[in-house]
Design a protein around this motif. Structure first.
Motif: not given
Length: 323
Positions: A25-37
């Motif tokens: 149920s993460l909020r959009p943009g809460a995690s930086h996993h995509e930009e950190r690959d």
């Protein structure tokens, strides 16, 4: 103060793994996993939980074969090796879960430097330190101090029935010979119940999940009002596989002394947990307090040169009843 309760329900409802619900149920943009690959934090969590449960189930299945074999000599070599292999893998997967939780926490910061500086991450590590210390100390001894998992067995006659009690110890070196590791097994903590340590691993999984969920709540990473459901089928399967086995502790404190597991049974689950093995959830221990022991053995492994092996027995046996 009442014990924390981990509930396993037939329909999978409830939250025995609250971090799973939070990560779903993460909020959009809460995690930086995509930009950190990096892998999605829920993906890391799912793989880690699944690995622990698979290894616990495999070890439980081998133990059940052991308890259901009329002639124990049939399992004397291969059976022992498989039990030890899956016990060791269960412990390794639990130790690696600590690294997975920390990797998940890092994904909510733009860099590892920012993560290491974050007070919320430091609090997460502090809150999980006591949970991880026992498991990681065993694994570190095996990895770095030439420790080896070994099986201990003894027959226990109780309530008119005889059941084989199975424990383990970490082999080390003391006074010129092979012996239970002098540090890990100090203070009369000589032999540990295998079923107890497997329950400890599942309890550890639940407690680590609560700590991670608290971290995610502190950083406001998910929607607390509209959490998505999380599938706990794998944890339920692991708990059921263990509930089919005798429930007891040897020289360790059983995790049930601090956390209560509630397995809510419908007709289908009742059939799944009914192993017929004495001391299991549906074939409970007798209420009698008397019992006797015989035919104990330690499964040391010869190395072609060691001549001295210390013979030990557990200092106590505590049988546990489901409540």
């Amino acid at each position: 103060m009442s014990k924390p309760v981990i509930t396993i329900s037939p329909d999978g409802h409830g939250a025995p793994l609250p971090a799973g619900e939070a990560l779903s149920s993460l909020r959009p943009g809460a995690s930086h996993h995509e930009e950190r690959d990096r892998r999605h934090p829920l993906g890391i969590y799912n793989l880690s939980v699944s690995r622990i449960c698979r290894k616990v189930i495999k070890c439980s299945d081998r133990l059940e074969e052991f308890w259901k074999t009329p002639d124990l000599t049939i399992l004397s070599k291969k059976g022992h090796e498989e039990i030890i292999d899956y016990l060791e893998l269960s412990m390794y997967s639990a130790a690696e879960h600590v690294d997975d939780i920390e990797e998940i926490a890092k994904s909510f910061y733009k860099s590892d430097r920012l993560s290491s500086q974050a007070a919320d991450v430091r609090k997460l590590k502090k809150n999980t330190k006591a949970l991880r210390d026992e498991i990681t100390s065993i694994i570190n001894t095996v990895k770095h101090a030439h420790g080896r998992f070994r099986i201990y067995e003894t027959d226990f006659t109780h309530g008119g029935r005889t059941v084989r009690i199975v424990g383990f110890f970490i082999e080390g070196w003391k006074d010129g010979g092979a012996a239970p590791h002098p540090v890990l097994h100090s203070g009369e903590k000589t032999i540990i119940s295998i079923t107890s340590i497997l329950w400890k691993i599942l309890t550890f999984l639940g407690e680590m999940s609560s700590a991670l969920a608290e971290f995610l709540a502190r950083i406001d990473a998910f929607d607390t009002e509209n959490k998505n459901p999380y599938d706990t089928a794998r944890l339920r399967e692991a708990a059921i596989s263990l509930a089919r086995l005798p429930l007891y502790a040897l020289d360790e404190d059983h995790p049930f002394s601090k956390v209560r597991w509630n397995i809510s049974l419908d007709d289908a689950l009742r059939e799944q947990v009914d192993s017929g093995i004495y001391g299991s959830i549906l074939t409970p221990w007798s209420k009698t307090g008397s019992g006797s022991f015989s035919n104990s053995s330690l499964q040391y492994e010869g190395d072609g040169t060691t001549a001295q092996f210390k013979i030990v027995d557990p200092n106590k046996l505590n049988i546990h009843h489901w409540t």
